[in-house]
Design an enzyme around this catalytic site. Structure first.
Site, PDB file in Angstrom:
ATOM      1  N   GLN A  91      42.282  21.585 -11.727  1.00  0.00           N
ATOM      2  CA  GLN A  91      43.300  20.386 -11.269  1.00  0.00           C
ATOM      3  C   GLN A  91      42.706  19.144 -11.264  1.00  0.00           C
ATOM      4  OE1 GLN A  91      45.921  21.334  -8.045  1.00  0.00           O
ATOM      5  NE2 GLN A  91      47.714  20.288  -8.932  1.00  0.00           N
ATOM      6  N   GLU A 108      52.941  25.229  -7.240  1.00  0.00           N
ATOM      7  CA  GLU A 108      51.702  25.532  -6.441  1.00  0.00           C
ATOM      8  C   GLU A 108      52.238  25.615  -4.909  1.00  0.00           C
ATOM      9  OE1 GLU A 108      48.230  22.365  -5.001  1.00  0.00           O
ATOM     10  OE2 GLU A 108      49.509  21.827  -6.419  1.00  0.00           O
ATOM     11  N   TYR A 162      44.187  15.968 -10.009  1.00  0.00           N
ATOM     12  CA  TYR A 162      45.419  15.184  -9.565  1.00  0.00           C
ATOM     13  C   TYR A 162      44.940  14.108  -8.703  1.00  0.00           C
ATOM     14  CZ  TYR A 162      49.824  17.803 -11.331  1.00  0.00           C
ATOM     15  OH  TYR A 162      50.678  18.377 -11.978  1.00  0.00           O
ATOM     16  N   SER A 163      44.462  14.655  -7.663  1.00  0.00           N
ATOM     17  CA  SER A 163      44.152  13.852  -6.317  1.00  0.00           C
ATOM     18  C   SER A 163      42.928  12.568  -6.706  1.00  0.00           C
ATOM     19  CB  SER A 163      43.766  14.512  -5.133  1.00  0.00           C
ATOM     20  OG  SER A 163      44.925  15.062  -4.865  1.00  0.00           O
ATOM     21  N   GLU A 175      53.558  16.078   5.983  1.00  0.00           N
ATOM     22  CA  GLU A 175      54.540  14.793   6.366  1.00  0.00           C
ATOM     23  C   GLU A 175      55.102  14.490   5.041  1.00  0.00           C
ATOM     24  OE1 GLU A 175      51.403  15.040   9.115  1.00  0.00           O
ATOM     25  OE2 GLU A 175      51.090  15.100   7.013  1.00  0.00           O
ATOM     26  N   SER A 235      50.862  16.796   1.419  1.00  0.00           N
ATOM     27  CA  SER A 235      50.633  16.794   2.790  1.00  0.00           C
ATOM     28  C   SER A 235      52.097  17.011   3.372  1.00  0.00           C
ATOM     29  CB  SER A 235      50.256  15.567   3.746  1.00  0.00           C
ATOM     30  OG  SER A 235      51.288  14.642   3.624  1.00  0.00           O
TER      31      SER A 235
END
Length: 394
Positions: free
Chosen positions: A126, A244, A128-129, A381, A379
């Protein structure tokens, strides 16, 4: 809703349990029980074992080669797989890209890629980040510029899990820098053998090599590898992330960990009696067991809803938050039960300490590695922000 299982579902549970008892090699379950990094060979062999049975792509409908299971059947399968200490199914192709292609992909993409995911011919990771785009994924900078029949990609991805084993990567890329962040992103499939791609390992705190960083320098990718429409990537990303986050919750794995903690606390002696009889420790075990039971019921309610509506909703963020918090608490309880024996460098312990239990070796690594779960996949949060906006409408 009725939270009890039907006779048909109970019969399915017995079928799954018998399958693992008869077919799961002992070296696989022993490797999972030991808690270390699984080899590519073990993951590939487990993939083949389930594919041969027709039980690999648990979320896929029959028309695409899946078993066509209901959400409740998938829940039962996960529970029994964890109970048998089976390896975790590598999710990137099966649980993430597969549903994306079925929902957004062209017929040609479905016909080409889905069978290769099932056969194991393609191992996906993946993209993504990025270093500056983790929880705020929409701020990603990796750029894809259309040039004739290709896109030319430049940029960097990070925290690419198991990328060292992969031959393909699905990426979010910015195709329009002049619009609102979420509106200028596209979803594209990339062959990792393409010139201009470099993958570097990232060593984790416990010493493992599970994640990587990937660099793209003038990487040419055929425009036909675009999934969906150009600049539709954010819609696809949100769809993928609901799958996910449900997977990250890991109800079955937490049930497995709870039993391990209880067994450990019965073996470890503290002040002349088993640790499980210590009031403070027993209270923490009781609290996490209550939380886990509540999460199991929440999961069943969501499965019931998904069974009626066909897809998980934003409430998957609840499972992601609670699942990761419970998983981290269980790893912490195991570490505390072992005391000095859970030190990451046991050679530094003094010789007069009691011998560590056989299963102590990997507990520090498990604890430190598990800190990631409340961060990746969005995350916790960010998940609370999603719930506040979509469910509480604040």
């Amino acid at each position: 809703m009725d939270l009890s299982f039907t006779p048909e579902e109970q019969a399915f549970r017995e079928e799954v349990r018998a399958f693992f008892a008869e077919n799961l090699p002992k070296e696989m379950s022993d490797a999972v029980r030991a808690g270390g990094e699984l080899t590519k060979d073990i993951m590939d062999r487990y993939h083949t074992l389930l594919n041969d049975k027709g039980w690999l792509a648990t979320t896929w409908p029959e028309e695409f080669g899946g078993p066509g299971w209901s959400p409740v059947q998938r829940h039962i399968f996960e529970e029994e797989a964890c109970r048998a200490y089976a390896p975790r199914i590598v999710p990137f192709g099966l649980a993430m890209l597969g549903p994306v292609l079925q929902q957004f992909g062209s017929k040609a993409q479905q016909d080409y890629y889905l069978p290769r995911i099932l056969s194991g011919e393609d191992w996906w990771c993946q993209g993504y980040s990025e270093p500056g785009a983790g929880s705020d994924l929409a701020s990603l900078k990796t750029r894809a510029v259309r040039d004739g029949d290709d896109y030319v990609i430049n940029g960097q991805k990070t925290w690419t899990t198991l990328g060292q084993h992969a031959n393909k990567i699905f990426c979010l890329v910015r195709t329009d820098p002049d619009v609102k962040q979420q509106k200028g992103i596209s979803f594209i499939l990339v062959d990792l053998d393409t010139p201009g791609i470099e993958m570097r390992p990232i060593k984790l705190i416990e010493g493992g090599h599970e994640v990587n960083e990937v660099f793209f320098t003038d990487v040419r990718v055929p425009a036909e590898n675009l999934v969906g429409e150009e600049n539709q990537g954010w819609t696809i990303a949100k769809f993928l992330l609901t799958h996910e986050r449900t997977n990250i919750a890991g109800v079955g794995f937490s049930m497995q960990s709870l039993e391990e903690v209880k067994a450990l606390a019965r073996k470890v002696m503290r002040n002349g009696r088993p640790l499980i009889e210590d009031p403070l420790f027993a209270a923490r075990v009781a609290q996490v067991e209550i939380d886990l039971e509540a999460m199991k019921l929440t999961n069943l309610r969501m499965l019931y809803k998904a069974q009626k509506q066909g897809a998980p909703g934003p409430e998957t963020s609840i499972l992601k938050i609670k699942g990761t918090v419970i998983g981290q608490e269980l790893k912490d309880l195991a570490r505390r039960a072992l005391g000095p024996s859970a030190a990451p460098f046991p050679g530094l312990l003094s010789a007069n300490l009691d011998p560590a239990p056989e299963d102590a070796a990997h507990n520090a690594a498990r604890y430190f590695n598990n800190r990631k779960t409340s961060i990746f996949g969005g995350s916790n949060e960010i998940q609370r922000n999603i719930l506040t906006k979509t469910m509480l409408e604040l």
